[in-house]
Design an enzyme around this catalytic site. Structure first.
Site, PDB file in Angstrom:
ATOM      1  CG  ASP A 284      67.607  28.486  13.047  1.00  0.00           C
ATOM      2  OD1 ASP A 284      68.755  28.757  12.361  1.00  0.00           O
ATOM      3  OD2 ASP A 284      67.442  26.882  12.989  1.00  0.00           O
TER       4      ASP A 284
ATOM      5  CG  ASP B 168      63.422  30.909  11.456  1.00  0.00           C
ATOM      6  OD1 ASP B 168      62.340  31.555  11.914  1.00  0.00           O
ATOM      7  OD2 ASP B 168      63.595  29.990  10.938  1.00  0.00           O
TER       8      ASP B 168
ATOM      9  CG  HIS C 183      67.586  29.071   8.335  1.00  0.00           C
ATOM     10  ND1 HIS C 183      67.656  28.258   8.940  1.00  0.00           N
ATOM     11  CD2 HIS C 183      66.452  29.994   8.587  1.00  0.00           C
ATOM     12  CE1 HIS C 183      66.748  28.241  10.062  1.00  0.00           C
ATOM     13  NE2 HIS C 183      65.905  29.332   9.509  1.00  0.00           N
TER      14      HIS C 183
ATOM     15  CG  ASP D 123      72.927  29.776   7.838  1.00  0.00           C
ATOM     16  OD1 ASP D 123      72.185  29.361   7.105  1.00  0.00           O
ATOM     17  OD2 ASP D 123      73.105  30.107   8.838  1.00  0.00           O
TER      18      ASP D 123
ATOM     19  NE  ARG E   3      69.874  26.413  -2.571  1.00  0.00           N
ATOM     20  CZ  ARG E   3      69.824  25.927  -0.977  1.00  0.00           C
ATOM     21  NH1 ARG E   3      70.352  26.907  -0.210  1.00  0.00           N
ATOM     22  NH2 ARG E   3      69.321  24.784  -0.810  1.00  0.00           N
TER      23      ARG E   3
ATOM     24  CB  SER F 262      69.770  20.726   6.427  1.00  0.00           C
ATOM     25  OG  SER F 262      69.088  21.092   7.711  1.00  0.00           O
ATOM     26  CB  SER F 263      70.061  22.251   1.421  1.00  0.00           C
ATOM     27  OG  SER F 263      70.994  22.200   0.243  1.00  0.00           O
TER      28      SER F 263
ATOM     29  CB  CYS G 286      72.865  26.048  11.772  1.00  0.00           C
ATOM     30  SG  CYS G 286      72.431  26.183   9.937  1.00  0.00           S
TER      31      CYS G 286
END
Length: 424
Positions: A145, A231, A282, A284, A301, A336-337, A390
């Site tokens: 990040d 980021d 982010h 990734d 997405r 986080s997702s 990450c």
């Protein structure tokens, strides 16, 4: 172990296009996420704290009141407020065990691994500047990040969260060492934002899902264009092109700064959007360039077709990844997702590291794309901000800058900057 000796031989100055610099015996060198890996940093969870509530971050418990949240008999969010201060030691230990396992695996693959300076992991400290105050800082599990290697240059991102303002500190020991030992290494830092209240759209956190859907193509998030913010994890370098996502942590002013910084050096910067991601943060976990001609995409997405035209007309395959594995729930403190499932890390164009629970994705990688997959446990790392990609920072990969997009006809305009959005 830090790596081979200092670079030898003559090379042109950093003010020339970066493509003039060659990779032979360099310490700092990287042009994508898939060339053979030689040296990398892996984060640590030491002294990690909860991300405090602030204009750029409104953390919430990952219980049944959140999308894909853990099912609990008593939802935490109904009984206790979001905490500040240090995370529990047993959670820190569990995360460090898995991070250490990543190190052991990488070293077994012949990769040199370094870690952040643990003596500077001091996050449970009230922080104050002339513009804001925070009860604590966060952690350094995710160097991705903060830092990105672009050719022979190390770039420190400015960040947008107050609790991550000083996150660069435990990385500075390593960055200074590379700068001292590699005479061709360039060390840059983007302008640090002041992060006053005027830099944020605080009403963002009050919008319900219906309101967010109405605004999805306006690309309005919790940060505005008052300061330069981004980021490093929103920047995807693919040879002489860099793709940058506008998100909750990266604004158009930040992308404009990246354009002015790198386009004179021969790197084209393009903006990407994923409008159905209502909380983008982010790239990734959304769009991953896996090797020349292959990118993994997130079925939740979808891409903006005009923005990825350059991939398609250069014969890249954009392949949706399988749904994440639902047999295990995310940690209740995880921010986080569930799409951390596609937050993979590549050792080479054919070898890839995946969280061991993502069986469907592993099967697809092996059977359909011929990858050599290394599955490792990593779910205890999730609540510290990310997964495999990450938690790493690529310092050196073999290979020089290439043009993976030779056909750019009709793609000269960065429509993500000029047509889909408006920059003051």
């Amino acid at each position: 172990v830090w790596g081979p000796g200092m670079a030898q031989g003559d090379c042109c100055s950093w003010i020339c296009p970066i493509s003039c610099v060659m990779s032979a015996e360099r310490l700092v060198w990287r042009w994508n996420d898939f060339d053979p890996l030689e040296e990398v940093m892996v984060g640590v969870a030491d002294d990690a704290c909860f991300p405090p509530l602030e204009p750029a971050c409104q953390s919430e418990f990952n219980d049944q009141h959140t999308k894909y949240g853990a099912k609990m008999s008593h939802a935490f969010s109904e009984y206790v407020p979001w905490p500040t201060g240090p995370k529990l030691k047993r959670f820190i230990k569990a995360a460090n065990n898995e991070l250490d396992g990543m190190v052991t695996m990488l070293e077994g693959e012949g990769v040199q691994v370094i870690r952040p300076d643990r003596s500077l992991c001091q996050f449970n400290v009230r922080t104050k500047t002339p513009d804001w105050e925070s009860p604590n800082q966060y952690c350094v599990v995710c160097p991705r990040d903060v830092l990105v290697t672009i050719g022979n240059e190390i770039l420190e991102a400015p960040m947008c969260k107050r609790s991550r303002f000083f996150e660069y500190r435990p990385f500075r020991t390593a960055v200074k060492s590379y700068f001292d030992r590699d005479p061709k290494c360039v060390w840059s830092a983007a302008p640090k934002p002041m992060m006053g209240d005027e830099s944020y759209n605080v009403e963002f956190w009050d919008w319900d899902t219906e309101e967010r859907m109405k605004r999805m193509h306006k690309y309005t998030y919790c940060i505005n264009e008052h300061e330069i913010m981004f980021d490093a994890a929103d920047c995807m370098l693919v040879g002489n092109m860099m793709f940058v996502q506008q998100s909750m942590v990266t604004n158009l002013a930040g992308i404009r700064w990246l354009k002015r910084q790198y386009e004179p050096k021969g790197i084209t910067v393009k903006t990407l959007h994923f409008p159905y991601d209502l909380y983008p943060s982010h790239m990734d976990c959304t769009f991953v360039a896996a090797r020349p001609g292959l990118a993994f995409t997130n079925p939740d997405r979808p891409v903006v077709e005009e923005e990825v035209k350059i991939f398609k007309q250069n014969d890249w395959r954009l392949v949706d990844v399988p749904m994440w594995d639902g047999s295990q729930e995310h940690p209740v403190m995880c921010q986080s997702s569930r799409w951390l499932s596609m937050n993979v890390f590549q050792i080479s164009p054919t070898k890839i590291v995946v969280e061991e629970g993502e069986k469907a994705f592993i099967n697809m990688l092996e059977s359909e794309h011929g990858f050599d997959v290394i599955p490792i446990p990593y779910r205890n790392v999730f609540e510290f901000g990310g997964s495999l990609h990450c938690s790493t920072w690529d310092i050196r990969r073999k290979g020089d800058m290439q043009d993976y997009f030779p056909n750019r006809e009709g793609c000269e305009e960065d429509i993500g900057m000029t047509s889909l959005t408006k920059l003051p």
